[in-house]
Design a protein around this motif. Structure first.
Motif, PDB file in Angstrom:
ATOM      1  N   PRO A 172       0.698  -1.184   0.133  1.00  0.00           N
ATOM      2  CA  PRO A 172      -0.001   0.080   0.040  1.00  0.00           C
ATOM      3  C   PRO A 172       0.916   1.477   0.222  1.00  0.00           C
ATOM      4  N   THR A 173       1.637   1.138  -0.704  1.00  0.00           N
ATOM      5  CA  THR A 173       3.195   2.553  -0.248  1.00  0.00           C
ATOM      6  C   THR A 173       3.092   3.376  -1.294  1.00  0.00           C
ATOM      7  N   GLY A 174       2.435   2.454  -3.067  1.00  0.00           N
ATOM      8  CA  GLY A 174       3.016   3.443  -3.676  1.00  0.00           C
ATOM      9  C   GLY A 174       4.341   3.978  -4.482  1.00  0.00           C
ATOM     10  N   THR A 175       5.477   2.933  -3.617  1.00  0.00           N
ATOM     11  CA  THR A 175       7.081   2.834  -3.819  1.00  0.00           C
ATOM     12  C   THR A 175       6.909   2.183  -5.103  1.00  0.00           C
ATOM     13  N   ALA A 176       8.049   2.894  -6.429  1.00  0.00           N
ATOM     14  CA  ALA A 176       8.344   1.963  -7.018  1.00  0.00           C
ATOM     15  C   ALA A 176      10.431   2.119  -7.216  1.00  0.00           C
ATOM     16  N   LEU A 177      10.386   0.275  -7.120  1.00  0.00           N
ATOM     17  CA  LEU A 177      11.468  -0.179  -7.292  1.00  0.00           C
ATOM     18  C   LEU A 177      12.379   0.029  -8.477  1.00  0.00           C
ATOM     19  N   PRO A 178      13.932   0.749  -7.836  1.00  0.00           N
ATOM     20  CA  PRO A 178      14.597   0.815  -8.961  1.00  0.00           C
ATOM     21  C   PRO A 178      15.569  -0.310  -9.771  1.00  0.00           C
ATOM     22  N   LEU A 179      15.247  -0.347 -10.860  1.00  0.00           N
ATOM     23  CA  LEU A 179      15.930  -1.580 -12.023  1.00  0.00           C
ATOM     24  C   LEU A 179      17.234  -1.792 -11.191  1.00  0.00           C
ATOM     25  N   VAL A 180      18.370  -1.320 -10.665  1.00  0.00           N
ATOM     26  CA  VAL A 180      19.607  -1.808  -9.770  1.00  0.00           C
ATOM     27  C   VAL A 180      18.656  -2.758  -8.614  1.00  0.00           C
ATOM     28  N   VAL A 304       3.434  12.015   4.040  1.00  0.00           N
ATOM     29  CA  VAL A 304       3.078  10.775   3.213  1.00  0.00           C
ATOM     30  C   VAL A 304       4.283  10.452   2.042  1.00  0.00           C
ATOM     31  N   ALA A 305       3.838   8.567   1.755  1.00  0.00           N
ATOM     32  CA  ALA A 305       4.450   8.271   1.239  1.00  0.00           C
ATOM     33  C   ALA A 305       4.897   8.951  -0.250  1.00  0.00           C
ATOM     34  N   ASP A 306       5.704   8.445  -0.786  1.00  0.00           N
ATOM     35  CA  ASP A 306       5.796   9.036  -2.334  1.00  0.00           C
ATOM     36  C   ASP A 306       5.131   7.603  -3.095  1.00  0.00           C
ATOM     37  N   VAL A 312      -2.417   7.155  -2.312  1.00  0.00           N
ATOM     38  CA  VAL A 312      -1.374   7.509  -1.386  1.00  0.00           C
ATOM     39  C   VAL A 312      -1.710   7.082  -0.237  1.00  0.00           C
ATOM     40  N   LEU A 313      -0.676   6.629   0.392  1.00  0.00           N
ATOM     41  CA  LEU A 313       0.089   6.150   1.819  1.00  0.00           C
ATOM     42  C   LEU A 313      -0.071   6.996   2.821  1.00  0.00           C
ATOM     43  N   PHE A 314      -1.129   7.783   3.887  1.00  0.00           N
ATOM     44  CA  PHE A 314      -0.872   9.099   4.511  1.00  0.00           C
ATOM     45  C   PHE A 314      -1.362   8.753   6.333  1.00  0.00           C
ATOM     46  N   GLY A 331     -19.234  10.565   3.997  1.00  0.00           N
ATOM     47  CA  GLY A 331     -19.788   9.436   2.540  1.00  0.00           C
ATOM     48  C   GLY A 331     -18.083   8.667   1.981  1.00  0.00           C
ATOM     49  N   VAL A 332     -16.879   9.382   2.780  1.00  0.00           N
ATOM     50  CA  VAL A 332     -15.728   8.877   1.917  1.00  0.00           C
ATOM     51  C   VAL A 332     -15.490   7.444   2.881  1.00  0.00           C
ATOM     52  N   LEU A 333     -14.720   6.686   1.257  1.00  0.00           N
ATOM     53  CA  LEU A 333     -15.287   5.386   1.857  1.00  0.00           C
ATOM     54  C   LEU A 333     -13.240   5.043   1.416  1.00  0.00           C
ATOM     55  N   VAL A 334     -12.244   4.773   2.200  1.00  0.00           N
ATOM     56  CA  VAL A 334     -11.262   4.430   2.246  1.00  0.00           C
ATOM     57  C   VAL A 334     -10.524   3.249   2.613  1.00  0.00           C
ATOM     58  N   ARG A 335      -8.886   3.241   2.689  1.00  0.00           N
ATOM     59  CA  ARG A 335      -8.533   1.804   3.074  1.00  0.00           C
ATOM     60  C   ARG A 335      -8.000   1.914   4.515  1.00  0.00           C
ATOM     61  N   ALA A 336      -8.128   1.319   5.371  1.00  0.00           N
ATOM     62  CA  ALA A 336      -6.848   1.093   6.897  1.00  0.00           C
ATOM     63  C   ALA A 336      -6.484   0.277   6.371  1.00  0.00           C
ATOM     64  N   THR A 337      -5.163   0.311   5.669  1.00  0.00           N
ATOM     65  CA  THR A 337      -4.235  -0.549   5.897  1.00  0.00           C
ATOM     66  C   THR A 337      -2.983  -0.360   5.242  1.00  0.00           C
ATOM     67  N   GLY A 338      -1.677  -0.959   5.962  1.00  0.00           N
ATOM     68  CA  GLY A 338      -1.150  -0.902   5.890  1.00  0.00           C
ATOM     69  C   GLY A 338       0.136  -0.499   6.877  1.00  0.00           C
ATOM     70  N   PRO A 339       1.565   0.381   7.993  1.00  0.00           N
ATOM     71  CA  PRO A 339       1.539  -0.150   8.983  1.00  0.00           C
ATOM     72  C   PRO A 339       0.609   0.643   9.504  1.00  0.00           C
ATOM     73  N   GLU A 340       0.717   0.722  10.820  1.00  0.00           N
ATOM     74  CA  GLU A 340      -0.656   1.357  11.285  1.00  0.00           C
ATOM     75  C   GLU A 340      -0.121   2.842  12.070  1.00  0.00           C
ATOM     76  N   GLY A 341      -1.602   3.306  12.123  1.00  0.00           N
ATOM     77  CA  GLY A 341      -1.384   4.846  11.901  1.00  0.00           C
ATOM     78  C   GLY A 341      -1.259   5.073  10.669  1.00  0.00           C
ATOM     79  N   TRP A 342      -1.364   4.186   9.466  1.00  0.00           N
ATOM     80  CA  TRP A 342      -1.673   4.741   7.920  1.00  0.00           C
ATOM     81  C   TRP A 342      -3.060   4.634   7.622  1.00  0.00           C
ATOM     82  N   LEU A 343      -3.096   5.745   6.325  1.00  0.00           N
ATOM     83  CA  LEU A 343      -4.596   5.612   6.148  1.00  0.00           C
ATOM     84  C   LEU A 343      -4.122   5.421   4.787  1.00  0.00           C
ATOM     85  N   ARG A 344      -4.652   4.801   3.480  1.00  0.00           N
ATOM     86  CA  ARG A 344      -4.720   4.315   2.147  1.00  0.00           C
ATOM     87  C   ARG A 344      -5.747   5.125   1.357  1.00  0.00           C
TER      88      ARG A 344
END
Ligand code: PMP
Length: 372
Positions: A172-180, A304-306, A312-314, A331-344
């Motif tokens: 849930p973080t949005g982080t991409a991996l460098p090719l290396v 906020v995670a890049d 977006v994880l915040f 009326g807005v549904l988000v996701r309680a996922t990822g590390p404790e304390g964060w929302l996506r």
């Protein structure tokens, strides 16, 4: 006596490790603003709907016959879409990338074998491992959710995974991996395992972030999975796929159910791929909306995670469930996922994002009021 030798067997006689478990899945609630499962908020255009309808209607006349088991037209269309020298024999497809990954674990995991990933990561991975009796090992990510290569290499050397699963961009973080990093993982895992780079969100990556597809010719143990559920705006069609060494695809054909992809699914996907440009037409707008959201959340003082994805994880919230509920009440549904304390939060239309910003501002001031 039950199958485990227990005097009073439980009903139903399910495998002991499944007893009492709930099925995976985010709540499906009827609220105005749905930002919890990273769907594309834009439905297919009228032209694409017409084309899909025509294709399904043609295929309906053949439904007395089983579908093409080898997915010929579909694999050719997917190879064409991916480019990078990928051939139809190097493509495999199934009902969502969820099923593609289950096939991978069925063929390459199993008893006595290990699947490895790095948390926080996609929460379905441990379920594929459990369902295929594959041991599940999970390493950690850095504070900024990137991968520490030394830690990854150590874990690989220690547990010799037959499948290493890493999403890029990560959910849930949005982080991409460098090719290396991908290359280093392929080298560390070697010929006794596969490195599966789950690119479910690849089309949303920021300019300059490459795809692991580039590395396929040089690494036969690399598998890149994709889906039509996100950028392609076809979550309801259930079509996931991968690119890999054709020998890997041949092994997957051994574990798939006969005729696992219906004629209708194949017809929908092939028609959609003919209109890839149209279906992907909102991706740039969604990326801009995401970058705007990251900027707004940071200006409001949130961590906020890049993100290279369409979410977006915040955070960080002392009680994220209370914030989740507060947003739902608005009326807005988000996701309680990822590390404790964060929302996506998924990236929606400008109107949906405005509703999200209003709701979060409202929830925050109500909480401050209550703290006084
Ligand atoms: N991989 C990742 C990282 C995901 O987030 C998802 C969906 N949430 C999937 C795979 C599966 O998507 P699908 O089965 O719809 O292709």
């Amino acid at each position: 006596m039950g199958p485990e030798g227990d005097a009073a067997p439980t009903w139903p006689p399910v495998r002991p490790e499944l007893r009492g478990l709930e099925p995976y899945g985010a709540p499906q609630l009827a609220v105005p603003v749905l930002l919890n499962v990273n769907e594309n908020p834009y439905p297919p255009s009228a032209e694409v709907v017409a084309e899909i309808t025509r294709s399904v209607s043609e295929s309906a006349a053949t439904l007395n016959r089983y579908p093409d088991r080898e997915l010929g037209a579909l694999r050719a269309a997917l190879a064409d879409y991916l480019g990078h020298g990928v051939t139809p024999e190097g493509v495999w497809a199934a009902n969502g990338s969820n099923e593609v990954m289950l096939h991978l674990l069925q063929a390459f995991g199993g008893p006595g074998r290990v699947a490895l990933s790095f948390a926080p990561t996609y929460s379905m991975y441990p379920e594929y491992a459990r369902n295929t009796h594959t041991a599940w090992v999970v390493g950690r990510r850095e504070q900024d959710f990137s991968l520490d290569l030394d830690h990854a290499r150590e874990l690989v050397a220690e547990c010799r995974p037959s499948v290493l699963l890493v999403p890029s961009p990560n959910n849930p973080t949005g982080t991409a991996l460098p090719l290396v990093t991908v290359e280093a993982l392929c080298e560390a895992v070697g010929d006794t395992g596969l490195v599966v780079v789950d690119e479910a969100y690849a089309e949303f990556r920021r300019a300059g972030t490459p795809s692991a597809l580039e590395l396929l010719p040089a690494h036969r143990n690399l598998v890149v999975t994709r889906t039509m559920s996100k950028a392609f705006a076809l979550a309801g069609a259930r079509l996931g796929y991968l690119a890999a060494d054709p020998a890997v695809c041949r092994a997957l054909r051994v574990v798939r159910l006969p005729y696992h992809l219906s004629t209708v699914t194949q017809a929908v996907a092939v028609a959609a791929l003919r209109h890839a440009g149209d279906l992907l037409g909102q991706v740039d707008a969604l990326r801009a909306e995401r970058d705007g959201l990251v900027g707004w959340l940071r200006a409001e003082g949130y961590a906020v995670a890049d993100s290279d994805a369409n979410f977006v994880l915040f955070g960080c919230f002392p009680d994220r469930d209370a914030v989740w509920q507060g947003l739902l009440d608005e009326g807005v549904l988000v996701r309680a996922t990822g590390p404790e304390g964060w929302l996506r939060v998924s990236v929606g239309t400008p109107e949906e994002m405005a509703a999200f910003r209003r709701a979060l501002t409202q929830v925050r001031s109500a909480m401050r009021e209550a703290d006084r």
